[in-house]
Design a protein around this motif. Structure first.
Motif, PDB file in Angstrom:
ATOM      1  N   MET A 126     -58.751  14.446   6.151  1.00  0.00           N
ATOM      2  CA  MET A 126     -57.426  14.256   6.709  1.00  0.00           C
ATOM      3  C   MET A 126     -57.281  12.831   7.231  1.00  0.00           C
ATOM      4  O   MET A 126     -58.124  12.355   7.966  1.00  0.00           O
ATOM      5  N   ASN A 127     -56.226  12.194   6.811  1.00  0.00           N
ATOM      6  CA  ASN A 127     -55.928  10.864   7.355  1.00  0.00           C
ATOM      7  C   ASN A 127     -54.422  10.667   7.360  1.00  0.00           C
ATOM      8  O   ASN A 127     -53.794  10.522   6.324  1.00  0.00           O
ATOM      9  N   PHE A 128     -53.829  10.672   8.535  1.00  0.00           N
ATOM     10  CA  PHE A 128     -52.370  10.608   8.656  1.00  0.00           C
ATOM     11  C   PHE A 128     -51.876   9.211   8.874  1.00  0.00           C
ATOM     12  O   PHE A 128     -51.069   8.965   9.747  1.00  0.00           O
ATOM     13  N   GLU A 129     -52.384   8.289   8.126  1.00  0.00           N
ATOM     14  CA  GLU A 129     -51.932   6.913   8.291  1.00  0.00           C
ATOM     15  C   GLU A 129     -51.763   6.351   6.898  1.00  0.00           C
ATOM     16  O   GLU A 129     -52.393   6.823   5.944  1.00  0.00           O
ATOM     17  N   PHE A 130     -50.882   5.387   6.788  1.00  0.00           N
ATOM     18  CA  PHE A 130     -50.767   4.681   5.526  1.00  0.00           C
ATOM     19  C   PHE A 130     -52.044   3.875   5.306  1.00  0.00           C
ATOM     20  O   PHE A 130     -52.744   3.524   6.257  1.00  0.00           O
ATOM     21  N   SER A 131     -52.337   3.582   4.043  1.00  0.00           N
ATOM     22  CA  SER A 131     -53.562   2.836   3.736  1.00  0.00           C
ATOM     23  C   SER A 131     -53.408   1.383   4.179  1.00  0.00           C
ATOM     24  O   SER A 131     -52.286   0.907   4.425  1.00  0.00           O
ATOM     25  N   ASP A 132     -54.507   0.691   4.256  1.00  0.00           N
ATOM     26  CA  ASP A 132     -54.464  -0.723   4.648  1.00  0.00           C
ATOM     27  C   ASP A 132     -53.578  -1.526   3.703  1.00  0.00           C
ATOM     28  O   ASP A 132     -52.813  -2.383   4.128  1.00  0.00           O
ATOM     29  N   GLU A 133     -53.673  -1.217   2.411  1.00  0.00           N
ATOM     30  CA  GLU A 133     -52.861  -1.940   1.422  1.00  0.00           C
ATOM     31  C   GLU A 133     -51.366  -1.695   1.672  1.00  0.00           C
ATOM     32  O   GLU A 133     -50.555  -2.613   1.590  1.00  0.00           O
ATOM     33  N   GLN A 134     -51.046  -0.448   1.974  1.00  0.00           N
ATOM     34  CA  GLN A 134     -49.636  -0.125   2.226  1.00  0.00           C
ATOM     35  C   GLN A 134     -49.139  -0.821   3.495  1.00  0.00           C
ATOM     36  O   GLN A 134     -48.002  -1.303   3.559  1.00  0.00           O
ATOM     37  N   LEU A 135     -50.012  -0.885   4.486  1.00  0.00           N
ATOM     38  CA  LEU A 135     -49.606  -1.541   5.734  1.00  0.00           C
ATOM     39  C   LEU A 135     -49.450  -3.058   5.546  1.00  0.00           C
ATOM     40  O   LEU A 135     -48.592  -3.692   6.155  1.00  0.00           O
ATOM     41  N   ILE A 136     -50.280  -3.615   4.675  1.00  0.00           N
ATOM     42  CA  ILE A 136     -50.146  -5.053   4.378  1.00  0.00           C
ATOM     43  C   ILE A 136     -48.809  -5.308   3.673  1.00  0.00           C
ATOM     44  O   ILE A 136     -48.075  -6.246   4.001  1.00  0.00           O
ATOM     45  N   MET A 137     -48.493  -4.423   2.737  1.00  0.00           N
ATOM     46  CA  MET A 137     -47.231  -4.552   2.011  1.00  0.00           C
ATOM     47  C   MET A 137     -46.044  -4.473   2.988  1.00  0.00           C
ATOM     48  O   MET A 137     -45.096  -5.255   2.911  1.00  0.00           O
ATOM     49  N   LYS A 138     -46.142  -3.534   3.921  1.00  0.00           N
ATOM     50  CA  LYS A 138     -45.092  -3.354   4.930  1.00  0.00           C
ATOM     51  C   LYS A 138     -44.917  -4.666   5.713  1.00  0.00           C
ATOM     52  O   LYS A 138     -43.800  -5.133   5.938  1.00  0.00           O
ATOM     53  N   GLU A 139     -46.045  -5.249   6.093  1.00  0.00           N
ATOM     54  CA  GLU A 139     -46.029  -6.485   6.877  1.00  0.00           C
ATOM     55  C   GLU A 139     -45.375  -7.620   6.069  1.00  0.00           C
ATOM     56  O   GLU A 139     -44.611  -8.422   6.596  1.00  0.00           O
ATOM     57  N   GLU A 140     -45.690  -7.670   4.782  1.00  0.00           N
ATOM     58  CA  GLU A 140     -45.123  -8.715   3.925  1.00  0.00           C
ATOM     59  C   GLU A 140     -43.599  -8.578   3.821  1.00  0.00           C
ATOM     60  O   GLU A 140     -42.859  -9.563   3.869  1.00  0.00           O
ATOM     61  N   VAL A 141     -43.152  -7.330   3.661  1.00  0.00           N
ATOM     62  CA  VAL A 141     -41.705  -7.099   3.564  1.00  0.00           C
ATOM     63  C   VAL A 141     -41.035  -7.474   4.890  1.00  0.00           C
ATOM     64  O   VAL A 141     -39.968  -8.102   4.923  1.00  0.00           O
ATOM     65  N   ARG A 142     -41.710  -7.126   5.972  1.00  0.00           N
ATOM     66  CA  ARG A 142     -41.150  -7.444   7.289  1.00  0.00           C
ATOM     67  C   ARG A 142     -41.016  -8.954   7.477  1.00  0.00           C
ATOM     68  O   ARG A 142     -40.000  -9.446   7.959  1.00  0.00           O
ATOM     69  N   LYS A 143     -42.062  -9.662   7.058  1.00  0.00           N
ATOM     70  CA  LYS A 143     -42.038 -11.129   7.198  1.00  0.00           C
ATOM     71  C   LYS A 143     -40.891 -11.730   6.385  1.00  0.00           C
ATOM     72  O   LYS A 143     -40.199 -12.636   6.836  1.00  0.00           O
ATOM     73  N   LEU A 144     -40.752 -11.207   5.171  1.00  0.00           N
ATOM     74  CA  LEU A 144     -39.685 -11.724   4.309  1.00  0.00           C
ATOM     75  C   LEU A 144     -38.312 -11.509   4.960  1.00  0.00           C
ATOM     76  O   LEU A 144     -37.484 -12.423   5.019  1.00  0.00           O
ATOM     77  N   LEU A 145     -38.093 -10.299   5.463  1.00  0.00           N
ATOM     78  CA  LEU A 145     -36.789  -9.985   6.043  1.00  0.00           C
ATOM     79  C   LEU A 145     -36.535 -10.786   7.320  1.00  0.00           C
ATOM     80  O   LEU A 145     -35.399 -11.157   7.626  1.00  0.00           O
ATOM     81  N   ASP A 146     -37.617 -11.035   8.066  1.00  0.00           N
ATOM     82  CA  ASP A 146     -37.500 -11.906   9.255  1.00  0.00           C
ATOM     83  C   ASP A 146     -37.123 -13.323   8.839  1.00  0.00           C
ATOM     84  O   ASP A 146     -36.241 -13.947   9.396  1.00  0.00           O
ATOM     85  N   LYS A 147     -37.871 -13.818   7.844  1.00  0.00           N
ATOM     86  CA  LYS A 147     -37.664 -15.189   7.390  1.00  0.00           C
ATOM     87  C   LYS A 147     -36.252 -15.363   6.834  1.00  0.00           C
ATOM     88  O   LYS A 147     -35.594 -16.372   7.050  1.00  0.00           O
ATOM     89  N   GLU A 148     -35.801 -14.348   6.133  1.00  0.00           N
ATOM     90  CA  GLU A 148     -34.453 -14.411   5.534  1.00  0.00           C
ATOM     91  C   GLU A 148     -33.363 -14.134   6.562  1.00  0.00           C
ATOM     92  O   GLU A 148     -32.173 -14.174   6.232  1.00  0.00           O
ATOM     93  N   ASN A 149     -33.779 -13.778   7.778  1.00  0.00           N
ATOM     94  CA  ASN A 149     -32.823 -13.525   8.848  1.00  0.00           C
ATOM     95  C   ASN A 149     -31.830 -12.418   8.463  1.00  0.00           C
ATOM     96  O   ASN A 149     -30.609 -12.581   8.508  1.00  0.00           O
ATOM     97  N   SER A 150     -32.409 -11.305   8.118  1.00  0.00           N
ATOM     98  CA  SER A 150     -31.627 -10.206   7.552  1.00  0.00           C
ATOM     99  C   SER A 150     -30.531  -9.703   8.489  1.00  0.00           C
ATOM    100  O   SER A 150     -29.440  -9.349   8.041  1.00  0.00           O
ATOM    101  N   VAL A 151     -30.810  -9.690   9.811  1.00  0.00           N
ATOM    102  CA  VAL A 151     -29.797  -9.179  10.746  1.00  0.00           C
ATOM    103  C   VAL A 151     -28.581 -10.105  10.765  1.00  0.00           C
ATOM    104  O   VAL A 151     -27.431  -9.664  10.791  1.00  0.00           O
TER     105      VAL A 151
END
Lengths: 403, 369
Positions: B1-26
């Motif tokens: 049992m492991n209720f967490e996203f994998s390290d790779e998935q979390l890295i991907m999440k971080e990359e998307v977050r950085k992009l949206l921050d950089k692009e000033n999505s709000v």
């Protein structure tokens, strides 16, 4: 992400489930509904568990535990929860006193006190709260004075679960009234049969009397039973309370499953209640909370299994489950309509018990309000409120209880 | 049992977050909200070049062949950034339907272009001011064409094609219509959240390709699948709103101190945190059920949906309250999240509908409650 057992976990689960199947039936029948009878069954069950190595899973083997991993502990409790077992007398000892003794007691004391805690022979209680110190625990006034190598303790504790059947207790006292609030505290363990201890039950709104007032009149405690340094008791208390976080879990009592089943048979306005939209809406809200807590716990276990320490974020469990139970009980009674106030049916009585039990659950082990402070301050990093008592000598702090 | 996203998935999440921050999505959300454009083309292109529209599409159809877990983490970040792009319509709805129900020819024709962002798709399902039921669908498929009116179609004026639910001689089917073909007319709507575009679409004998005759079953399944993804957007938005409230309270001084010291504020924010954590944990289970196409999906999806809708509403409204009067100004960003929370709550069905679905799924299942 994998919600299924690994092969190792599945093996462990099978081992637990096979063992429980064989051993649960060895628990003696209850003689009657008295506390003594429940206690006798709880002792018998703890002994059965201990003999096969299933007591105190998270403790080291040398003190009577199993050295189990966090995940194994979760699997065990999941399997155990499939049975109605006489648990409930050992949380404070095994969950809180034990770990504190492991950190602060001498090796000799650990060898003497931990094994009987693990096998269920000895029960421990926690002497923390006082009439003037509940949420503000560091405001305690029970006084300890050292003479030679013996301490003398005077004062009063309150809300002590199981003091009347406990063999030992963990105790926090004030040894220096002129030091600031958090600095003058000293922590002990003691024999609950010590001369000068007087225990009086507190009758609760649900008629039960699990809690007590405990009076200390010149109670003697050897200095060897001090845990931590003189004046450093607050740190020891915080360690204890951190373990409480692991011990205090869901509110036991009516939950989603019970009310859902009930609505399938209970008539309401010409049909079974579950067909009514207002009922369905409430059921959905409770299910979301029930499920949210279940998977929050699993996320936490995943974190624990990766070696992270249990954080204050677990505080949400008690807030949500105790309020949910109160709400379910109230709504369920409403469905029974005017007959709900009469204790003549089993589920009606369970609902009444829930409604009268929930208020205390929302207070014991950290009130809803204190837990929200903990979430805001310790999880989200918001600042503490201004504290007029900070750094002030304890005997100069205004209090509602002038002595 | 492991209720967490994998390290790779979390890295991907971080990359998307950085992009949206950089692009000033709000900020881009505000530009779309205030301006004439119906979506942010630059931001869309950035998301496309990161491969996000290709996540669930197999490599044989020009995708990158990842799974729904990856899409869930992306959804959470798009929700956090209240991105003004047609991602949910094209990826959660249109792509999923084609993947699950279209024949090989259609897949070969549409999936590579959806993956590359060359075309955008959506779903035209709602017709009236209530949640659609099989009996309420009046749009009709007959002899290869669609006739009828669909209401508040998300990204209806952006999309190149839409999948339409319509009656055929023995039920409800799903049909693919090119929105540039004859017989299609679109009316762009003024909406509660103009950062995302919606249209009414009329079809008058518009040429259509059948995807499936069992359209109702497909729609029900799609609602469950997309509910999980929408729920991830909702918890992303909820967390952003909670963080805004907390940060503002800490920097706002009144009565001689930071208002974050007041329990009235702290408890409000603790309640946001509680709602968010319950929703997030339900989303995790939803993600698992979605990615494994598990029997628990209907229950898991409804649970994630109901609790995330609640959490985003709680967090976005109490975020305004925490900001005081400034929170209710056009200038502050609080209302962008408040609007988005209502939009996402409305997009695939109301709380009442989803609560009913949840209890219905529990009545049907023999899962341990």
């Amino acid at each position: 992400m994998d919600f299924n057992d690994t092969p190792e976990e599945a093996n462990f689960r099978k081992e637990v489930s096979d063992w429980l199947k064989e051993n649960v039936k060895k628990i003696p029948e209850a003689e009657d509904t008295s506390e003594n009878s429940s206690l006798a069954r709880a002792r018998a069950w703890m002994q059965i568990k201990h003999e096969s190595g299933w007591a105190c899973l998270h403790w080291p083997k040398e003190y009577g535990g199993r050295d189990a991993t966090a995940m194994e502990r979760v699997i065990y409790s999941q399997e155990e929860s499939k049975y109605r077992l006489p648990n409930g007398f050992y949380e404070i000892g095994q969950g809180m006193a034990g770990p504190v003794m492991m950190m602060y007691a001498t090796e000799e004391q650990k060898e003497k006190f931990l094994p009987p805690m693990a096998n269920g022979k000895e029960i421990w209680c926690q002497l923390f709260s006082e009439p003037g110190a509940g949420s503000d625990l560091a405001g305690i006034k029970t006084k300890s004075e050292l003479d030679g190598d013996t301490w003398t303790v005077n004062g009063q504790k309150v809300w002590t679960s199981g003091a009347h059947y406990s063999d030992y207790g963990i105790l926090i006292t004030r040894s220096d009234f002129s030091a600031p609030k958090h600095k003058g505290l000293t922590y002990f363990f003691l024999d609950m049969k010590s001369p000068g201890i007087e225990i009086r039950p507190i009758k609760q709104i649900n008629g039960g009397a699990n809690f007590n007032e405990v009076y200390f009149n010149d109670v003697k405690i050897p200095d060897s039973q001090r845990l931590g340094e003189v004046g450093e008791g607050w740190g020891v208390a915080l360690t204890t309370l951190m373990n409480e976080r692991l011990a205090v879990g869901d509110a036991g009592g009516v939950d989603f499953k019970e009310i859902f089943e009930f609505t399938k048979t209970q008539d309401f306005n010409g049909d079974v209640a579950v067909k009514n939209d207002a009922v369905r809406e409430k059921l959905a809200d409770w299910y979301c909370e029930y499920s949210g807590l279940k998977y929050t716990k699993m996320r936490r276990v995943s974190a624990l299994s990766k070696g992270e320490t249990p954080g204050p974020e677990a505080s949400i469990t008690k807030i949500v489950s105790a309020n949910k139970m109160q709400d379910i009980a109230n709504f369920g009674m409403d469905l029974i309509d005017s007959s709900s106030i009469v204790p003549d049916q089993s589920f009606g009585s369970a609902l009444q018990a829930g409604l009268l039990g929930a208020p205390l659950l929302r207070i014991a082990g950290g009130t809803d309000e204190i837990l929200r402070n903990i979430i805001a301050e310790q999880v989200l990093g918001m600042p503490q409120d201004i504290r007029p008592d900070k750094g002030v000598p304890f005997n100069e702090i205004p209090s509602g209880e002038k002595n | 049992m492991n209720f967490e996203f994998s390290d790779e998935q979390l890295i991907m999440k971080e990359e998307v977050r950085k992009l949206l921050d950089k692009e000033n999505s709000v900020k881009r959300n505000r530009n779309i909200l205030e301006g004439e454009e119906s979506f942010d083309k630059d931001l869309w292109d950035s998301l496309v070049s990161m491969g996000l529209t290709a996540i669930t599409i197999p490599e044989e159809f020009g995708g990158i062949g990842m799974g729904y877990l990856e899409l869930c983490v992306v959804a959470e970040e798009l929700g956090r950034a209240i991105a003004p792009v047609p991602f949910s319509s094209s990826v959660y709805l249109a792509t999923t339907l084609i993947l699950d129900h279209a024949n090989k020819d259609l897949k070969e024709s549409y999936l590579p272009r959806l993956a590359s962002g060359e075309i955008i798709g959506t779903l035209a399902h709602t017709e009236k001011s209530t949640h659609p039921t099989p009996d309420s669908i009046e749009t009709t498929y007959d002899g290869g064409s669609i006739t009828g009116n669909k209401a508040v179609v998300p990204d209806g004026d952006i999309a190149d094609f839409t999948i339409v639910s319509a009656k055929h001689d023995s039920g409800i089917g799903l049909y693919l219509v090119d929105l540039n073909s004859s017989g299609v007319s679109k009316e762009t709507l003024e909406t509660f959240d103009p950062s995302r575009s919606h249209s009414n679409i009329s079809f008058d004998k518009a040429p259509a390709i059948e995807i499936t005759k069992d359209g109702w079953g497909a729609i029900e399944k799609l609602m469950d699948q997309s509910a999980v993804l929408f729920a991830f957007e909702q918890i992303g938005g909820a967390e952003a709103a909670m963080t805004m409230a907390k940060d503002y309270a800490q920097g706002r001084f009144a009565f001689g101190r930071s208002i974050a010291q007041f329990q009235a504020i702290k408890h409000k924010i603790a309640d946001m945190y509680i709602a968010l954590q319950l929703a997030k944990s339900n989303c995790y289970f939803g993600a698992w059920a979605l990615s494994n196409d598990a029997a628990e999906l209907p229950t898991a999806a409804a649970t994630a949906r109901v609790s995330s809708t609640k959490a985003f509403y709680e967090c976005s409204k109490e975020n305004i309250q925490t900001h005081g009067g400034m929170g209710a100004t056009w200038e502050f960003d609080c209302h962008l999240f408040y609007r988005r929370s209502r939009l996402l709550a409305a997009n695939i069905g109301s709380q009442g509908i989803w609560k009913d679905k949840l209890i219905t799924s529990l009545e049907k299942s023999n899962l341990p409650a």
